[in-house]
Design a protein around this motif. Structure first.
Motif: not given
Ligand code: FAD
Length: 359
Positions: A78, A190, A239-241
């Protein structure tokens, strides 16, 4: 007659050829690929690797083609900054640049491309060219990579297994991303473990990115294609950073590649009869160690040292193996520890694990 046959012109084969050239030993390299067909991506090299490389290539040329990294920065997927560590003299360079630099010192008549070599199953220690004729050499240095066909033929009972990790690697051209990285090595993890995304600047305009994945959790079909890998990257990292997801979305995928990682359950001897193995052919190392290239360079240095100082090749081969094997075994152990850490959920991983194995 060529005294020494070198099989393979990867990092190991070309590095030993540089040492043989330096010592004016007679050799010829046989390489399966076409001259300009340079697949592969990039390498991290710890300081020791640079020291060995500097013995055989001009350091100023080397430094022009790669990049010294400042810091290793570890993030959650994130984007939370978890840890950072100074990277003292860790260097990154693309495989094609390093191969080209190593090949510069090899006279063109001493290397044959598109020449696949196979072992002769009838005559011990003999190697054959693709037209079926034997290579007339006193000894052969085999550097044909981790899945060495010659090694598998000679050590028939070896057990080569897949590692619970694959890597998707890509090199892209993008000045803006390269500038934003500021020579830092950024790696996102992750929280469930078994999935990372790393970004490195190779030059002012090229960036290498890669994803390491637990291949039990994230299954990629054997029939992967560029489109398949692209879709996989889009699905997994959307949906990662934003640093990660934007790179994944904005990349050109022409050079993307899925690496399957293999290891030997147990190392073989590094030599048999008049054949000696160096680099990945002797000892595949998993990428977590970042020691494949440095080990290949040290193999080449050590083998040349004994070939030039010992009276017979069997003593030279034996001393080479005795000197090199313990260090390789340490890297194999470290690689397995790094793999275990990678597979754990992030909150159970040791902090600040550098993606390098040190002795
Ligand atoms: C995803 C990934 C990431 C990695 N990251 C790093 C890193 O950061 N740092 C690091 O130090 N190492 C890294 N490594 C390891 C590194 O790539 C290898 O250790 C290194 O390239 C070994 O070189 P080699 O010359 O022994 O083998 P290879 O590079 O595999 O070269 C073998 C050569 O032999 C030729 N050949 C094969 N069979 C024959 C035949 N029968 N006849 C003639 N020629 C033949 C091939 O065409 C090839 O040119 C990584 C590896 C992978 C897969």
């Amino acid at each position: 007659m060529n005294n020494i046959a070198v099989v393979g012109a990867g990092i190991s084969g070309l590095s030993i050829a540089n040492y043989l050239e330096k010592h004016q030993l007679d050799y010829h390299i046989y390489e399966r690929r076409k001259k300009d067909d340079l697949t592969g991506h990039g390498f991290l090299l710890p300081k020791e690797g640079i020291e060995y490389l500097s013995q055989i290539v001009d350091p100023s040329v080397l430094f022009k083609h790669g990049n010294f990294l400042k810091k290793y920065i570890r993030y959650s997927h994130r984007g939370e900054r978890l840890a950072e560590k100074d990277l003292n003299d860790v260097f990154v360079i693309s495989r094609s640049s390093l191969i080209n630099i190593l090949a510069r010192n090899i006279p063109s008549e001493k290397i044959s491309y598109e020449e696949t070599v196979t072992p002769c199953t009838v005559q011990k220690g003999k190697l054959r060219k693709k037209d079926g004729t034997y290579i007339n050499s006193n000894l052969a240095i085999v550097s044909d990579g981790s899945k060495s066909r010659i090694r598998r033929e000679i050590f028939k009972d070896e057990n080569m297994r897949t590692v619970q990790e694959n890597e998707i690697v890509n090199i892209i051209k993008c000045k803006d991303i390269a500038a934003s990285l500021e020579n830092n090595f950024m790696k996102y993890h992750h929280e469930d473990g078994g999935l990372t995304f790393g970004i490195l600047k190779l030059s002012e305009e090229t960036v290498l990115w890669y994803s390491q994945l637990d291949n039990k959790k994230y299954n990629i079909s054997d029939e992967y294609s560029v489109d398949g890998l692209k879709k996989y990257m889009f699905d997994i990292f959307s949906d990662w950073d934003p640093m990660v997801s934007s790179i994944v979305k904005g990349s050109n995928y022409d050079h993307v590649h899925l690496w399957k990682v293999y290891e030997l359950e147990k190392l073989n001897p590094f030599h048999k009869d008049n054949i000696v193995f160096i680099g990945d052919a002797a000892h595949p190392l998993i990428p977590f160690t970042s020691q494949g290239v440095t080990s290949a360079l040290k193999d080449s240095f050590t083998l040349t040292k004994y070939l030039t100082s010992e009276k017979n090749i069997s003593d030279a081969f034996r001393k080479y193996e005795t000197e090199r094997k313990p260090e390789i075994e340490t890297h194999i152990r470290n690689g397995r520890i790094l793999l275990d850490e990678f597979l754990k959920p992030l909150d159970q991983q040791s902090e600040n694990i550098l993606p390098i194995s040190y002795k």
